[in-house]
Write a protein that holds these residues in place. Structure first.
Motif, PDB file in Angstrom:
ATOM      1  N   PHE A 100       0.828  -1.203   0.000  1.00  0.00           N
ATOM      2  CA  PHE A 100       0.000   0.000   0.000  1.00  0.00           C
ATOM      3  C   PHE A 100       0.863   1.253   0.000  1.00  0.00           C
ATOM      4  O   PHE A 100       0.624   2.191  -0.759  1.00  0.00           O
ATOM      5  CB  PHE A 100      -0.935   0.005   1.221  1.00  0.00           C
ATOM      6  CG  PHE A 100      -1.753   1.256   1.317  1.00  0.00           C
ATOM      7  CD1 PHE A 100      -2.912   1.398   0.571  1.00  0.00           C
ATOM      8  CD2 PHE A 100      -1.353   2.295   2.146  1.00  0.00           C
ATOM      9  CE1 PHE A 100      -3.645   2.565   0.640  1.00  0.00           C
ATOM     10  CE2 PHE A 100      -2.086   3.468   2.217  1.00  0.00           C
ATOM     11  CZ  PHE A 100      -3.239   3.603   1.461  1.00  0.00           C
ATOM     12  N   GLU A 101       1.878   1.251   0.863  1.00  0.00           N
ATOM     13  CA  GLU A 101       2.738   2.425   1.002  1.00  0.00           C
ATOM     14  C   GLU A 101       3.502   2.704  -0.299  1.00  0.00           C
ATOM     15  O   GLU A 101       3.655   3.853  -0.720  1.00  0.00           O
ATOM     16  CB  GLU A 101       3.707   2.213   2.181  1.00  0.00           C
ATOM     17  CG  GLU A 101       4.569   3.410   2.529  1.00  0.00           C
ATOM     18  CD  GLU A 101       3.780   4.640   2.993  1.00  0.00           C
ATOM     19  OE1 GLU A 101       2.642   4.486   3.476  1.00  0.00           O
ATOM     20  OE2 GLU A 101       4.311   5.767   2.852  1.00  0.00           O
ATOM     21  N   VAL A 102       3.966   1.648  -0.957  1.00  0.00           N
ATOM     22  CA  VAL A 102       4.666   1.815  -2.237  1.00  0.00           C
ATOM     23  C   VAL A 102       3.741   2.510  -3.228  1.00  0.00           C
ATOM     24  O   VAL A 102       4.106   3.516  -3.852  1.00  0.00           O
ATOM     25  CB  VAL A 102       5.131   0.453  -2.810  1.00  0.00           C
ATOM     26  CG1 VAL A 102       5.594   0.605  -4.255  1.00  0.00           C
ATOM     27  CG2 VAL A 102       6.250  -0.142  -1.964  1.00  0.00           C
ATOM     28  N   CYS A 103       2.532   1.991  -3.336  1.00  0.00           N
ATOM     29  CA  CYS A 103       1.587   2.564  -4.303  1.00  0.00           C
ATOM     30  C   CYS A 103       1.229   3.996  -3.926  1.00  0.00           C
ATOM     31  O   CYS A 103       1.150   4.876  -4.787  1.00  0.00           O
ATOM     32  CB  CYS A 103       0.330   1.705  -4.382  1.00  0.00           C
ATOM     33  SG  CYS A 103       0.662   0.042  -4.973  1.00  0.00           S
ATOM     34  N   ALA A 104       1.029   4.241  -2.631  1.00  0.00           N
ATOM     35  CA  ALA A 104       0.656   5.579  -2.179  1.00  0.00           C
ATOM     36  C   ALA A 104       1.762   6.577  -2.496  1.00  0.00           C
ATOM     37  O   ALA A 104       1.497   7.662  -3.026  1.00  0.00           O
ATOM     38  CB  ALA A 104       0.372   5.552  -0.679  1.00  0.00           C
ATOM     39  N   ARG A 105       2.991   6.213  -2.188  1.00  0.00           N
ATOM     40  CA  ARG A 105       4.098   7.159  -2.429  1.00  0.00           C
ATOM     41  C   ARG A 105       4.271   7.446  -3.916  1.00  0.00           C
ATOM     42  O   ARG A 105       4.468   8.594  -4.314  1.00  0.00           O
ATOM     43  CB  ARG A 105       5.411   6.589  -1.876  1.00  0.00           C
ATOM     44  CG  ARG A 105       5.457   6.632  -0.363  1.00  0.00           C
ATOM     45  CD  ARG A 105       6.856   6.369   0.153  1.00  0.00           C
ATOM     46  NE  ARG A 105       6.804   6.140   1.588  1.00  0.00           N
ATOM     47  CZ  ARG A 105       7.873   5.935   2.343  1.00  0.00           C
ATOM     48  NH1 ARG A 105       9.077   5.895   1.787  1.00  0.00           N
ATOM     49  NH2 ARG A 105       7.743   5.749   3.639  1.00  0.00           N
ATOM     50  N   ILE A 106       4.212   6.398  -4.729  1.00  0.00           N
ATOM     51  CA  ILE A 106       4.394   6.632  -6.166  1.00  0.00           C
ATOM     52  C   ILE A 106       3.240   7.472  -6.691  1.00  0.00           C
ATOM     53  O   ILE A 106       3.430   8.403  -7.463  1.00  0.00           O
ATOM     54  CB  ILE A 106       4.524   5.308  -6.952  1.00  0.00           C
ATOM     55  CG1 ILE A 106       5.789   4.570  -6.522  1.00  0.00           C
ATOM     56  CG2 ILE A 106       4.579   5.587  -8.466  1.00  0.00           C
ATOM     57  CD1 ILE A 106       5.963   3.203  -7.158  1.00  0.00           C
ATOM     58  N   SER A 107       2.054   7.168  -6.232  1.00  0.00           N
ATOM     59  CA  SER A 107       0.905   7.863  -6.808  1.00  0.00           C
ATOM     60  C   SER A 107       0.851   9.329  -6.370  1.00  0.00           C
ATOM     61  O   SER A 107       0.352  10.182  -7.090  1.00  0.00           O
ATOM     62  CB  SER A 107      -0.374   7.091  -6.524  1.00  0.00           C
ATOM     63  OG  SER A 107      -1.201   7.782  -5.666  1.00  0.00           O
ATOM     64  N   ARG A 108       1.400   9.633  -5.196  1.00  0.00           N
ATOM     65  CA  ARG A 108       1.504  11.029  -4.770  1.00  0.00           C
ATOM     66  C   ARG A 108       2.398  11.840  -5.724  1.00  0.00           C
ATOM     67  O   ARG A 108       2.094  12.972  -6.067  1.00  0.00           O
ATOM     68  CB  ARG A 108       2.092  11.099  -3.351  1.00  0.00           C
ATOM     69  CG  ARG A 108       1.138  11.711  -2.336  1.00  0.00           C
ATOM     70  CD  ARG A 108       1.715  11.641  -0.950  1.00  0.00           C
ATOM     71  NE  ARG A 108       1.246  10.467  -0.221  1.00  0.00           N
ATOM     72  CZ  ARG A 108       2.000   9.723   0.594  1.00  0.00           C
ATOM     73  NH1 ARG A 108       3.279   9.996   0.772  1.00  0.00           N
ATOM     74  NH2 ARG A 108       1.476   8.692   1.217  1.00  0.00           N
ATOM     75  N   SER A 109       3.495  11.199  -6.168  1.00  0.00           N
ATOM     76  CA  SER A 109       4.429  11.918  -7.042  1.00  0.00           C
ATOM     77  C   SER A 109       4.070  11.777  -8.503  1.00  0.00           C
ATOM     78  O   SER A 109       4.529  12.532  -9.346  1.00  0.00           O
ATOM     79  CB  SER A 109       5.851  11.383  -6.853  1.00  0.00           C
ATOM     80  OG  SER A 109       6.184  11.382  -5.511  1.00  0.00           O
ATOM     81  N   HIS A 110       3.312  10.750  -8.823  1.00  0.00           N
ATOM     82  CA  HIS A 110       3.034  10.435 -10.228  1.00  0.00           C
ATOM     83  C   HIS A 110       1.632   9.840 -10.336  1.00  0.00           C
ATOM     84  O   HIS A 110       1.459   8.635 -10.479  1.00  0.00           O
ATOM     85  CB  HIS A 110       4.105   9.453 -10.723  1.00  0.00           C
ATOM     86  CG  HIS A 110       3.929   9.007 -12.144  1.00  0.00           C
ATOM     87  ND1 HIS A 110       3.312   9.777 -13.094  1.00  0.00           N
ATOM     88  CD2 HIS A 110       4.294   7.863 -12.760  1.00  0.00           C
ATOM     89  CE1 HIS A 110       3.306   9.119 -14.243  1.00  0.00           C
ATOM     90  NE2 HIS A 110       3.883   7.950 -14.061  1.00  0.00           N
ATOM     91  N   PRO A 111       0.603  10.702 -10.235  1.00  0.00           N
ATOM     92  CA  PRO A 111      -0.787  10.224 -10.167  1.00  0.00           C
ATOM     93  C   PRO A 111      -1.240   9.419 -11.377  1.00  0.00           C
ATOM     94  O   PRO A 111      -2.202   8.659 -11.275  1.00  0.00           O
ATOM     95  CB  PRO A 111      -1.594  11.532 -10.068  1.00  0.00           C
ATOM     96  CG  PRO A 111      -0.639  12.598  -9.710  1.00  0.00           C
ATOM     97  CD  PRO A 111       0.704  12.173 -10.153  1.00  0.00           C
ATOM     98  N   GLU A 112      -0.533   9.550 -12.490  1.00  0.00           N
ATOM     99  CA  GLU A 112      -0.968   8.862 -13.713  1.00  0.00           C
ATOM    100  C   GLU A 112      -0.517   7.408 -13.767  1.00  0.00           C
ATOM    101  O   GLU A 112      -0.935   6.660 -14.649  1.00  0.00           O
ATOM    102  CB  GLU A 112      -0.389   9.565 -14.949  1.00  0.00           C
ATOM    103  CG  GLU A 112      -0.807  11.014 -15.094  1.00  0.00           C
ATOM    104  CD  GLU A 112      -2.260  11.128 -15.517  1.00  0.00           C
ATOM    105  OE1 GLU A 112      -2.556  10.705 -16.639  1.00  0.00           O
ATOM    106  OE2 GLU A 112      -3.075  11.606 -14.716  1.00  0.00           O
ATOM    107  N   ALA A 113       0.351   6.991 -12.836  1.00  0.00           N
ATOM    108  CA  ALA A 113       1.027   5.700 -12.961  1.00  0.00           C
ATOM    109  C   ALA A 113       0.091   4.499 -12.934  1.00  0.00           C
ATOM    110  O   ALA A 113       0.416   3.435 -13.445  1.00  0.00           O
ATOM    111  CB  ALA A 113       2.087   5.550 -11.870  1.00  0.00           C
ATOM    112  N   GLY A 114      -1.072   4.670 -12.339  1.00  0.00           N
ATOM    113  CA  GLY A 114      -1.962   3.523 -12.197  1.00  0.00           C
ATOM    114  C   GLY A 114      -2.831   3.259 -13.408  1.00  0.00           C
ATOM    115  O   GLY A 114      -3.467   2.223 -13.506  1.00  0.00           O
ATOM    116  N   ARG A 115      -2.877   4.183 -14.319  1.00  0.00           N
ATOM    117  CA  ARG A 115      -3.791   4.044 -15.453  1.00  0.00           C
ATOM    118  C   ARG A 115      -3.300   3.092 -16.518  1.00  0.00           C
ATOM    119  O   ARG A 115      -2.128   3.054 -16.783  1.00  0.00           O
ATOM    120  CB  ARG A 115      -4.002   5.401 -16.099  1.00  0.00           C
ATOM    121  CG  ARG A 115      -4.690   6.326 -15.146  1.00  0.00           C
ATOM    122  CD  ARG A 115      -5.999   6.811 -15.674  1.00  0.00           C
ATOM    123  NE  ARG A 115      -6.418   7.978 -14.918  1.00  0.00           N
ATOM    124  CZ  ARG A 115      -6.264   9.213 -15.368  1.00  0.00           C
ATOM    125  NH1 ARG A 115      -5.757   9.433 -16.557  1.00  0.00           N
ATOM    126  NH2 ARG A 115      -6.650  10.233 -14.624  1.00  0.00           N
TER     127      ARG A 115
END
Ligand SMILES: Nc1ncnc2c1ncn2[C@@H]1O[C@H](COP(=O)(O)OP(=O)(O)O)[C@@H](O)[C@H]1O
Ligand SMILES: [Mg+2]
Lengths: 115, 147
Positions: A100-115
Motif C-alpha cells: 500500500f505504502e509503495v503505491c501511495a508514495r508513487i501515486s503522490r508523485s506520479h498520479p498517472e502511474a496507475g492508469r
C-alpha cells in the motif's frame, strides 16, 4: 514522470541487482501477487510491485516486458533468483514499505502511474 | 501451397517441474526477438506460451511445445499427455480454476490462463480428451511485420 532511480529513492529502496540502469521512465505501476493477473492485465514497460520472491516472478516480469520489480516488506529473494534477474537485465528494488505504502508514495508523485 | 517454415523448435515440458517453469517460454521470447519478430507479436507469443507451459506443469504429467515461425505468423502448439479437460467451455471461462493452494501461493491459478491465451491469439484451437490429454494450437499473425 518519475525515473526508476527516483522511485528507488522515494521508497528508500535497495537495488539488489547493482549495475542495472535505473535511468528509465517509470510510466506505469502494477501491484499484484497474482502472476496470472500480471500476464493478463499489465501494460508493457510497467513496474511490478509484489511480495512474491520466487523465480517465477522474474520470469513473469521478463515475459510481460516489465521494466523493474519492486519487492515490498523488505523481502529478499534467494541469490539464485537475483542472479536470474541480473542475467535477464531486470532491476530488482527491495523496500521496507508495504505494498500500500509503495503505491501511495508513487501515486503522490506520479498520479498517472496507475492508469 | 505449403508455407515455408523459416524456424522451428521443440521444447519438452515436464509436469510438476515448478523450478524450471517458464524457462521454455523465456527461451522462446529470446528466439523470437533474435528472429526480428515485431515486439507486440513477441509479447503476445510469450504470454501465450507461458500460460500454456504453466498449464502443462500444473495439470499434466508431461507435454511438448512446438514453436514454428514463418514470414506471416508465429505458431505455438502444445500437446500434453495429461488427464484432459472434461468441460472445455467451463475451463475457458474467466476465473474458473482447479489450482491447488500451493499453486496459488506461487501466483498462479487465477483462472485467467486459457482466456488470456485465446485473447492473445489470432487463431486458437483447443482439443481435449479425458484420459488422453490436451492439445492447444495458437497462431499469431505478424501482419506483414518483417521477419
Ligand atoms: N493442459 C491441461 N490439462 C488438464 N487440465 C487443464 C489444462 N489446462 C487447463 N486445465 C484446466 O482448466 C482450468 C482453467 O485453466 P486456466 O484458464 O489456465 O486457469 P488456471 O491455470 O489459473 O487454473 C484449470 O484450472 C484446469 O482445471
Ligand atoms: Mg493456467
Amino acid at each position: 514522470m518519475l525515473t526508476l532511480k527516483e522511485v528507488q529513492s522515494l521508497l528508500s529502496g535497495e537495488l539488489l541487482t547493482p549495475g542495472i540502469n535505473l535511468e528509465k521512465e517509470c510510466s506505469k505501476v502494477f501491484a499484484s501477487d497474482m502472476m496470472s493477473d500480471v500476464l493478463a492485465f499489465i501494460d508493457p514497460e510497467s513496474v511490478l510491485v509484489t511480495g512474491l520472491i520466487t523465480s517465477h516472478v522474474v520470469r513473469t516480469a521478463c515475459l510481460a516486458d516489465v521494466s523493474a520489480i519492486i519487492l515490498v516488506q523488505g523481502k529478499r529473494p534467494e541469490p539464485m533468483v537475483v542472479d536470474e534477474a541480473r542475467v535477464r537485465n531486470l532491476p530488482i528494488i527491495s523496500t521496507a514499505c508495504s505494498m500500500f505504502e509503495v503505491c501511495a508514495r508513487i501515486s503522490r508523485s506520479h498520479p498517472e502511474a496507475g492508469r | 501451397m505449403m508455407t515455408e517454415i523459416s524456424f522451428q523448435q521443440e521444447f519438452e515440458i515436464k509436469g510438476g517441474d515448478f523450478v524450471r517453469a517458464g524457462e521454455a517460454s523465456c527461451e522462446i521470447k529470446n528466439l523470437l526477438k533474435e528472429l526480428g519478430v515485431a515486439m507486440q507479436v513477441v509479447r503476445r507469443a510469450a504470454i501465450v506460451s507461458y500460460e500454456a507451459e504453466m498449464n502443462v506443469i500444473m495439470y499434466a504429467g508431461s507435454g511438448r511445445l512446438d514453436l514454428s515461425v514463418t514470414s506471416d505468423r508465429v505458431q505455438i502448439v502444445v500437446d500434453d499427455r495429461g488427464p484432459g479437460i472434461e468441460d472445455v467451455e467451463l475451463a475457458m471461462s474467466e476465473g474458473y480454476s482447479t489450482a491447488t493452494p500451493e499453486m496459488r501461493e506461487l501466483g498462479f491459478g487465477a483462472g485467467m490462463g486459457l482466456p488470456n491465451i485465446k485473447r492473445n491469439s489470432d487463431i486458437f484451437k483447443i482439443h481435449s480428451k479425458v484420459g488422453r490429454g490436451t492439445r492447444l494450437e495458437m497462431t499469431i499473425r505478424t501482419n506483414g511485420h518483417r521477419l
